[in-house]
Design a protein around this motif. Sequence first.
Motif, PDB file in Angstrom:
ATOM      1  N   LYS A 151      22.045  42.629  29.744  1.00 22.56           N
ATOM      2  CA  LYS A 151      22.567  42.648  31.032  1.00 22.56           C
ATOM      3  C   LYS A 151      24.080  42.736  30.852  1.00 22.56           C
ATOM      4  O   LYS A 151      24.964  41.949  30.102  1.00 22.56           O
ATOM      5  CB  LYS A 151      22.307  41.237  31.775  1.00 22.56           C
ATOM      6  N   GLU A 152      24.616  43.510  31.485  1.00 23.80           N
ATOM      7  CA  GLU A 152      26.319  43.916  31.406  1.00 23.80           C
ATOM      8  C   GLU A 152      26.900  44.212  32.569  1.00 23.80           C
ATOM      9  O   GLU A 152      26.136  44.211  33.583  1.00 23.80           O
ATOM     10  CB  GLU A 152      26.465  45.046  30.279  1.00 23.80           C
ATOM     11  N   ARG A 153      27.974  44.189  32.705  1.00 23.02           N
ATOM     12  CA  ARG A 153      28.938  44.938  33.667  1.00 23.02           C
ATOM     13  C   ARG A 153      29.827  45.785  32.975  1.00 23.02           C
ATOM     14  O   ARG A 153      30.898  45.355  32.176  1.00 23.02           O
ATOM     15  CB  ARG A 153      29.500  43.683  34.694  1.00 23.02           C
ATOM     16  N   ALA A 189      34.602  51.982  38.337  1.00 23.88           N
ATOM     17  CA  ALA A 189      33.940  50.981  39.034  1.00 23.88           C
ATOM     18  C   ALA A 189      33.095  50.247  38.070  1.00 23.88           C
ATOM     19  O   ALA A 189      32.295  50.973  37.582  1.00 23.88           O
ATOM     20  CB  ALA A 189      33.121  51.467  40.087  1.00 23.88           C
ATOM     21  N   VAL A 190      33.360  48.819  38.076  1.00 19.92           N
ATOM     22  CA  VAL A 190      32.711  47.958  37.049  1.00 19.92           C
ATOM     23  C   VAL A 190      31.436  47.620  37.979  1.00 19.92           C
ATOM     24  O   VAL A 190      31.642  47.060  39.208  1.00 19.92           O
ATOM     25  CB  VAL A 190      33.641  46.767  37.071  1.00 19.92           C
ATOM     26  N   GLU A 191      30.417  47.808  37.445  1.00 20.36           N
ATOM     27  CA  GLU A 191      29.102  47.300  38.299  1.00 20.36           C
ATOM     28  C   GLU A 191      28.228  46.781  37.316  1.00 20.36           C
ATOM     29  O   GLU A 191      28.264  46.801  36.055  1.00 20.36           O
ATOM     30  CB  GLU A 191      28.220  48.502  38.913  1.00 20.36           C
ATOM     31  N   ASN A 192      27.066  46.065  37.924  1.00 21.13           N
ATOM     32  CA  ASN A 192      25.892  45.536  36.857  1.00 21.13           C
ATOM     33  C   ASN A 192      25.204  46.719  36.315  1.00 21.13           C
ATOM     34  O   ASN A 192      24.975  47.683  36.903  1.00 21.13           O
ATOM     35  CB  ASN A 192      25.033  44.561  37.620  1.00 21.13           C
ATOM     36  N   LEU A 201      38.847  43.705  38.658  1.00 21.10           N
ATOM     37  CA  LEU A 201      37.893  43.945  37.710  1.00 21.10           C
ATOM     38  C   LEU A 201      37.704  42.596  37.117  1.00 21.10           C
ATOM     39  O   LEU A 201      36.554  42.063  36.820  1.00 21.10           O
ATOM     40  CB  LEU A 201      38.567  44.542  36.712  1.00 21.10           C
ATOM     41  N   PHE A 224      30.102  38.257  37.906  1.00 18.08           N
ATOM     42  CA  PHE A 224      29.025  38.692  36.988  1.00 18.08           C
ATOM     43  C   PHE A 224      28.579  37.374  36.125  1.00 18.08           C
ATOM     44  O   PHE A 224      27.093  37.189  36.001  1.00 18.08           O
ATOM     45  CB  PHE A 224      29.285  39.928  36.178  1.00 18.08           C
ATOM     46  N   TYR A 261      25.391  40.062  41.593  1.00 17.62           N
ATOM     47  CA  TYR A 261      25.616  41.656  41.377  1.00 17.62           C
ATOM     48  C   TYR A 261      27.254  41.722  42.058  1.00 17.62           C
ATOM     49  O   TYR A 261      27.809  41.319  42.775  1.00 17.62           O
ATOM     50  CB  TYR A 261      24.749  42.191  42.382  1.00 17.62           C
ATOM     51  N   VAL A 262      27.729  42.623  41.287  1.00 17.55           N
ATOM     52  CA  VAL A 262      29.313  42.705  41.558  1.00 17.55           C
ATOM     53  C   VAL A 262      29.578  44.370  41.641  1.00 17.55           C
ATOM     54  O   VAL A 262      29.028  45.299  40.971  1.00 17.55           O
ATOM     55  CB  VAL A 262      30.100  42.143  40.548  1.00 17.55           C
ATOM     56  N   GLN A 263      30.518  44.776  42.256  1.00 15.94           N
ATOM     57  CA  GLN A 263      31.494  45.881  42.061  1.00 15.94           C
ATOM     58  C   GLN A 263      32.935  45.487  42.101  1.00 15.94           C
ATOM     59  O   GLN A 263      33.416  44.533  42.922  1.00 15.94           O
ATOM     60  CB  GLN A 263      31.361  46.830  43.407  1.00 15.94           C
ATOM     61  N   GLY A 264      33.722  46.067  41.167  1.00 10.70           N
ATOM     62  CA  GLY A 264      35.142  45.967  41.385  1.00 10.70           C
ATOM     63  C   GLY A 264      35.664  47.306  40.981  1.00 10.70           C
ATOM     64  O   GLY A 264      35.328  48.047  39.960  1.00 10.70           O
ATOM     65  N   PHE A 265      36.627  47.792  41.976  1.00  7.25           N
ATOM     66  CA  PHE A 265      36.818  49.206  41.757  1.00  7.25           C
ATOM     67  C   PHE A 265      38.342  49.283  42.377  1.00  7.25           C
ATOM     68  O   PHE A 265      38.699  48.745  43.586  1.00  7.25           O
ATOM     69  CB  PHE A 265      35.921  50.219  42.376  1.00  7.25           C
ATOM     70  N   PRO A 266      39.168  50.329  41.820  1.00  5.90           N
ATOM     71  CA  PRO A 266      40.349  50.527  42.469  1.00  5.90           C
ATOM     72  C   PRO A 266      40.367  51.912  43.305  1.00  5.90           C
ATOM     73  O   PRO A 266      39.465  52.547  43.253  1.00  5.90           O
ATOM     74  CB  PRO A 266      41.274  51.069  41.303  1.00  5.90           C
TER      75      PRO A 266
END
Lengths: 393, 190
Positions: free
Chosen positions: A4-6, A175-178, B22, B29, B34-39
């Motif tokens: 499991k990563e992001r 975009a950082v996501e799971n 981020l 996380f 559950y995550v989103q980080g975006f510019p």
Amino acid sequence: MAIKERLSGNEAVANAMRQINPDVMPAYPITPSTEIPQYFTTFVSNGQVDTVFVPVESEHSAMSACIGSEAAGARTITATSSAGLALMWEVLNVAASDRLPICLALVNRALSGPININCDHSDAMGARNTGWIQLFAENNQEAYDNMVQAYRIAEHPDVMLPIIVCQDGFITSHAVENITLLEDQVVKDFVGEYEPEHYLLKDGESIAYGPYAVTNYVMEARRAQMQGLRNAKQVCIDIGKEFGQISGREYGLFEEYRMEDAEYAMVIMGSAAGTAKDAVDALRDKGVKAGILKIRLFRPFPAEEIAEALKDVKYLAIMDRTEDFETNCGPLGSEIKSALFNKNLRPLTLNYCYGLGGRDVTVESLTSVFEDLFEVEKTGDLGEVYRYLSVRE
Amino acid sequence: MKDLIEIRWHGRGGQGAKTAALLLADVAFGTGMYVQGFPEYGPERMGAPITAYNRLSANPIRVHSNIYEPDYVVVVDETLLDSVGVTDGLKEDGAIVINTAKPKEEIIPKLKGYQGRVYTIDARKISIEALGKYFPNSPMLAAIVKVTGVMDEEKFLESMRKSYNHKFASRPEVIEGNMKALFLALEEVH
């Protein structure tokens, strides 16, 4: 054990490349794909891969070096975006006609002009008829999974063609996501060693790549190349199933989301498909029979299968994230209508150009497309069949 | 806590608003979300207004659009209050967190009648005290974690220490300063 990563989409794809450990990577940086060779060169420097990284002076040179390397018998990879892919165009055709299963990570970005760094699919669409296989991804997970499967499709003896693995610039690339990664060894075992039947450096065999063909041979060469591309469809299905066994995530030619009894359907590719699913869920909550067909394999185009999946749809919207200047449709619109025509299917169909240069695609804007279909149903009149979404006129 | 928390960051190029978004995705996380980080990328240049976003949820996130009706807004540079519509679409049951040394009474009139909760924090003072330099993103990150209550403060600090150990592996001397900036910010946002 899955990990499991992001990660951002670019990190995810670079990590799939690390796990694959290709022999050669020629690359030239361009936004928004720059991070892929950037991360990868770190893996090279740290000794995490034994890939030869070839810095080149242009994308034309990058693809030319890919061709030389792959013809020599080395598994070869590169990454680019937008104008970078456009500059490769001449040699993209050479790579495909020489039957070289090179892998290219494409981070989709608008072609100029006006010059813009953000996402649309005009780069991929500009190269759609160069003979390369093309896969699209909704999110970081799919971009990673497609990269892991890419060589298995491209290098299959029935195929032997290069492959482009797409993801949406910035929207997923930055975009950082799971994400769930496979263990290194699981990927290595799945991808396997590259053992081409013919290559330049093979002992005791002389072979030429890219020689002149007289008129008497060109059509046969093209026919054989087309057959390889056609074969990629079944191979894509088989590899997608096999990937499901190691990951729990099975892939096909396209994804049908709530299509089982859908009367209103949207065909879409890339990151906006996820947004479209949220729009469809809200419509379903109101009792509207709406669904999404998300294309994964764009080349070869799965025309018969898509027509079959859409056969009971009454109102259809086809979403093109490019302006191809065909003036009456976009490339996806053209493909889908042709596929339906061949099966004598005539749903009332609107084709949209959307999301150019990173124009934001929202649940609301995609819901408005379904609302346009309701209007078509009410009036029985299609009106403009080729429309722009979210544009100031 | 709501199923989905949406956060919009306003900063200027070079201040680290994107990095903060981020990092927030990173720590959330770490707590199993559950995550989103975006510019949102425009022309990249130092000092230009930039926007970054977070979605944080207990469930998988499929939507890939910008955020127009955020639950929370973080303003990393108070000079943006005069030029950017930082409260646009901000939910009234949410909150805004602003980096400023000024008292709230001077800030509120600039928020176009926003009726929700307003928090301020002097990230410059905290950063100078903790790090000797002005890097507002660590204090602003701690401030938004406190205001949203999105995670336990102890868990947040523990997770951030891991993040900094990784991020600053080659410069361990700045880790304690950044941790101090987080401690101070958790105390001083109000």
